[in-house]
Each structure stands twice: as structure tokens, then as C-alpha cells.
Enzyme design. Structure first.
Site, mmCIF file in Angstrom:
data_model
loop_
_atom_site.group_PDB
_atom_site.id
_atom_site.type_symbol
_atom_site.label_atom_id
_atom_site.label_comp_id
_atom_site.label_asym_id
_atom_site.label_seq_id
_atom_site.Cartn_x
_atom_site.Cartn_y
_atom_site.Cartn_z
ATOM 1 N N ASP A 197 0.863 -1.178 0.000
ATOM 2 C CA ASP A 197 0.000 0.000 0.000
ATOM 3 C C ASP A 197 0.902 1.231 0.000
ATOM 4 O OD1 ASP A 197 -3.049 0.771 0.724
ATOM 5 O OD2 ASP A 197 -1.660 2.183 1.649
ATOM 6 N N ASN A 221 -2.726 12.683 -2.926
ATOM 7 C CA ASN A 221 -3.776 13.164 -3.839
ATOM 8 C C ASN A 221 -4.227 14.562 -3.469
ATOM 9 O OD1 ASN A 221 -4.066 11.199 -5.767
ATOM 10 N ND2 ASN A 221 -5.558 10.006 -4.613
ATOM 11 N N ASP A 276 -2.562 9.467 -10.230
ATOM 12 C CA ASP A 276 -2.571 8.391 -11.226
ATOM 13 C C ASP A 276 -1.165 8.116 -11.747
ATOM 14 O OD1 ASP A 276 -5.268 8.133 -10.925
ATOM 15 O OD2 ASP A 276 -5.791 9.239 -12.758
ATOM 16 N N GLU A 335 -4.972 2.445 -4.133
ATOM 17 C CA GLU A 335 -3.518 2.495 -4.053
ATOM 18 C C GLU A 335 -2.931 1.198 -3.512
ATOM 19 O OE1 GLU A 335 -4.966 4.187 -0.075
ATOM 20 O OE2 GLU A 335 -5.632 4.066 -2.144
#
Length: 523
Positions: free
Chosen positions: A383, A391, A400, A427
Site C-alpha cells: 500500500d 492526492n 494516477d 492504491e
């Protein structure tokens, strides 16, 4: 001397023998004609079946792509709403929070092309916050199906309602909504995302269908949600009495069948599929006449060839070779299309890694192989640390790109052909390592962690200043009756152990860990 009645050099009965030869020739011509007709019939029947079989494969692949697109569309909206609902339930939606919430709503709508807008309604169904600058005027949405549903149901899962016209601007939308509670679990309102009907129209238009072809999305109860060609009068009507809903779906969640439409009576080859995550069904259909259009042309052509075969075997052979060449080219093109659709169905479009569908299929295969060979199977769950902060700080486009870079690291570190790198969700990634013990898994995990650090991806929200990942490892030898869910859960538990220990590290599953406490920690 008298003239003899019979020529002594002529075999008696010669005239009688020529007659059976003529009949034999006639019968031979008739037999050849019948054989040609028989061969023609067999060829046409085989060709017809082949065209139908190819159409079935194409239809099945098309519905698989439709189902994947629909799942991705609703899942993206679902994830956005889940994060917003958590925010609203923690901080409320008072006057102080509303400007920031409105900006966040508007930003999320800009980031997802499928969204018409995001709306928050209070307990009376009145507009509180929308992604639009001005609040709509009117009597609210207390009469809407989705609002009544959340009033009467305590479920916090996303609810997809029948298509409606937006009271904001009259556009057709598909509502996906979630219940908002207060800290005590009492109903505090509804958060709604409107999926543009035009978004599905544009997606449908990207596929080539004949004039009589159709595509639709409907609820599992038969209510029509979206359709190509679009017909406003059909939206919301019931298809429950159609053969797909009445006979086929109860037997199998996906398949193909030749069916007469209950809407217009046209016979079509339907491919259908029930979505795994949402109560929806997608279907695509091509008319039987269009599927066999080429076959009809070949039938006429072959018949003409058979009629002219007595005039020239060479002409017949040339036409036959020409037909075979055309068939091979068509088959080759269809094979390429099938491979492309298979790639779409089994790989993540953003990162190029395997998706969960391929991951689950690979787990079954490797469990069976490990049980036969008594060899270990390992799983790494990883992760991205503080990805939400990333973000928030850099935007979803940069997010992305970050996911793509991590995916490249995984592909680089998975050297063996049997190793499988997977985008598990958001993620979170997974690496399946057949014939690998826990030491080997830890070695790969360490290589992945260091490779991500070596990328030097700036992350202001991380204590290190750079992007890092946490990894959880689990390994076992399959026995033949193992649960893939438990396998994944234990690797995921190890991931939470790594995060709880400070992130930017790899951990091995430890049954004594308090996993429940770890799952409440910030990922």
C-alpha cells in the site's frame, strides 16, 4: 452368297450395351450434382454455425467489456462518495464547512467525466450543498426514490436508483447515493452523485453495431436503466418478462442466447452479464440478419458456383480459394479483437497490471499446483503510504501518475514468468509469488520497497519527504482445501502490521497481532 444377318466381327448386343453407359453417365452427372448439393449444404451449414459461434464470442467479450466499464464507472463514484460521507459525518455540514465542501464537490465532478453533479440533502430532502455554484430552488427531493430508500434503510452501502431527470438542469441522470448519519448513527441526510446518461450513450457509441443492434443496462429486477439507441419512453420500463430475466439469469450470471426482443420483436443474439458489485445487468445484441448477412451472400455465391461447376472446375477452385482466404482473414481479425478484449477484461487500464479478476483466477491455479507439488505460495500486499495526502497535495492526475510509477516498479521486480503483479484496488497492490517461501517473499518485498524509494518521488505529506510503501507478506503450502480469502486477509493483516510499526517497511503475518486495532489506523 447370302448376306449374313449378324456381322461376325461385331459383338452381339453392342447397341444394348451403349444404353446402360449413357444411363450411367446420366446417373453419374446426377450423383455429382447431388454430391455437390450435399457438400454445398454442409458447407453453408458449417459456415452459418461458425458465423454464429464467432458472433457469440464477440458478444460475450463485448458484454464483459461493458460490465467492466459499468463497474468502474459506479465504483469511482462510490469511492468518491464514501470519502465525502466520512468527512461529512466527522465534521458535519454546518455553515463553516459548506464553502470547503462545495469546492470539494465541484473538484470531484471535474475529475470524473461521468458525474453530472454531487448533491447533499438534509433530513427534509432540501438542498444543502451541491457541486454547482448556486443552490437549486424548489420543493427538494423528499419524493425521490433514493431519498425515501435511505430514510427507511440504515444501510451505508451505495444505492443505485432508477434514471431520473435532474431538477438542476433537466438532464437525464442515474442516481447513486449514500446515507449520511450523525455520530450516533441517526439519519442526517443523503449524499447523491448523478451519473450522466450521456456518458453511457458515448460509451455505447464506441462499439460498432448494426441498425437493429441494441445495448442496455438494467437492474436485476428488470427495470431498464440506459439503452442504445436511446428512447426516453423506454427508460424505467420493465424487462422482467423477457427471456434473459425470466429464464437465463436464474441459471447463469453470464451467457449468450438467440432471443426475440420483447420490445420490438426482432430476433437478436444477446450477450448478457450480471455485475458482481452492483445489482445491475448489462446486455448487447446484434440482429440475426446482420450476423448472417455475409453468410447469405456466400450462400448465393456458392450456389452460382455449383451451377457453373460443369463449365469450368478451374473457376470453381479459384472462387473456393478466394473464399478460404477471406475466411482466414476474418478469423485472424476476430482473433486479434478477442485478444484485445481479453486484455481489457483481465488488466487494469491505468497501470497495465493484472486486475482482481485475473488475480482470483491465478490464485485457484497456483493453489492447485502448490497442493500437487507441495510447494509454498507467497503473497505480498503493499500500500502506498499516505496516498490520500498525496492526492490532496498534488491532485488526482499526479496520483494516477504515481500509481503508474509504482506499477512499473512491481513489473520490474517480478522477474519470473509465473509471478503476477496485481492492482488490487485504489492504491493497494498485490504480488503473487508461486513456489516461493517467506524468505523469498521478504526479499522481493525489500527490493520493491527500495526501488520505490530510489524513484525519489516527492511527497510533502510523508515524514520522509518522499513516497514510500508498506508491505505485508504471507506464505504457506496449500493443502487442497484452502480459502483464497483467508490467504489474502493474512497478507493484508501483515500489511497493517507494517503500517502500525511505522510504515515504509515489510512485515510478515503474525497471528498474535491485534488486526482489528490496526485496521482502524490511518492508511
Amino acid at each position: 452368297m447370302p448376306i449374313p444377318i449378324h456381322d461376325p466381327h461385331q459383338a452381339p448386343g453392342g447397341a444394348l450395351k451403349r444404353l446402360p453407359l449413357r444411363k450411367a453417365a446420366a446417373w453419374f452427372i446426377v450423383a455429382v450434382g447431388l454430391c455437390l448439393l450435399g457438400l454445398l449444404y454442409l458447407q453453408l451449414e458449417q459456415s452459418r454455425r461458425q458465423d454464429l459461434a464467432v458472433a457469440q464470442v464477440a458478444s460475450s467479450n463485448l458484454t464483459r467489456a461493458m460490465a467492466q466499464q459499468a463497474e468502474d464507472t459506479f465504483l469511482a463514484a462510490d469511492l468518491v462518495m464514501t470519502s465525502l460521507v466520512d468527512w461529512i459525518q466527522n465534521d458535519g455540514y454546518g455553515a463553516a464547512q459548506r464553502p470547503r465542501l462545495q469546492q470539494t464537490f465541484a473538484r470531484r465532478v471535474q475529475q470524473l467525466n461521468q458525474l453530472h453533479g454531487i448533491f447533499l440533502f438534509d433530513t427534509q430532502g432540501q438542498w444543502v450543498i451541491t457541486s454547482f455554484t448556486d443552490l437549486p430552488r424548489g420543493n427538494g427531493v423528499a419524493d425521490r426514490e433514493y431519498f425515501k430508500y435511505h430514510q427507511q434503510n440504515a444501510s451505508t452501502l451505495a444505492h443505485i436508483g432508477p434514471a431520473i431527470r435532474s431538477r438542476e438542469n433537466g438532464e437525464w441522470i442515474i442516481p447513486i447515493s449514500k446515507r449520511v448519519n450523525d455520530r450516533a448513527g441517526r439519519f442526517q441526510g443523503v449524499l447523491l452523485s448523478g451519473i450522466k446518461m450521456s456518458y453511457f450513450d458515448h460509451f455505447f457509441e464506441s462499439f460498432s453495431l448494426d441498425d437493429n443492434g441494441i445495448m442496455f443496462i438494467g437492474f436485476t429486477n428488470g427495470t431498464l436503466l440506459a439503452r442504445r439507441p436511446f428512447d426516453e419512453s423506454l427508460i424505467g420500463t420493465s424487462l422482467a418478462q423477457g427471456q434473459i430475466y425470466r429464464e437465463l439469469l436464474p441459471e447463469a450470471s453470464a451467457g449468450t442466447a438467440m432471443i426475440n426482443s420483447v420490445v420490438d420483436g426482432v430476433e437478436r443474439l444477446y450477450g448478457y452479464r450480471r455485475l458482481a458489485s452492483y445489482p445491475l445487468v448489462v446486455a448487447a445484441a446484434t440482429s440475426k440478419d446482420t450476423i448472417l448477412e455475409g453468410w447469405y451472400a456466400r450462400a448465393v455465391q456458392s450456389s452460382v458456383i455449383v451451377a457453373l461447376v460443369t463449365l469450368g472446375v478451374g473457376l470453381f477452385g479459384w472462387v473456393f480459394i478466394h473464399q478460404v482466404r477471406d475466411g482466414e482473414r476474418i478469423e485472424k481479425n476476430l482473433r486479434k479483437a478477442q485478444q484485445a478484449l481479453e486484455q481489457i477484461a483481465t488488466h487494469d487500464s491505468l497501470t497495465g497490471l493484472a486486475n482482481r479478476r485475473l488475480f482470483e483466477r491465478s490464485l485457484e491455479i497456483e493453489f492447485a499446483r502448490g497442493a500437487r507439488q507441495v510447494s509454498p505460495v507467497s503473497l505480498i500486499m503493499l500500500d502506498i503510504d499516505f496516498f490520500k495526502r498525496y492526492n490532496d497535495a498534488y491532485g488526482h492526475v499526479a496520483g494516477d501518475h504515481c500509481l503508474t510509477q509504482v506499477a512499473q516498479v512491481l513489473m520490474t521486480c517480478c522477474q519470473r514468468k509465473a509471478d503476477l503483479a496485481v492492482r488490487y484496488g485504489g492504491e493497494e497492490f498485490a504480488v503473487l509469488l508461486p513456489n516461493t517461501d517467506i524468505n523469498g517473499a521478504l526479499a522481493i518485498a525489500g527490493q520493491i520497497r527500495r526501488s520505490v524509494i530510489d524513484k525519489h518521488i516527492t511527497h510533502s505529506g510523508s515524514p520522509t519527504g518522499y513516497l514510500t510503501v508498506s508491505l505485508g507478506c504471507y506464505s504457506f503450502i496449500p493443502s487442497g482445501n484452502d480459502s483464497p480469502e483467508v490467504f489474502i486477509q493474512r497478507a493484508d493483516a501483515a500489511l497493517y502490521q507494517a503500517k502500525n510499526a511505522g510504515r515504509n517497511r515489510a512485515a510478515v503475518f503474525s497471528p498474535e497481532s491485534d488486526v482489528a486495532e490496526l485496521m482502524r489506523s490511518d492508511r
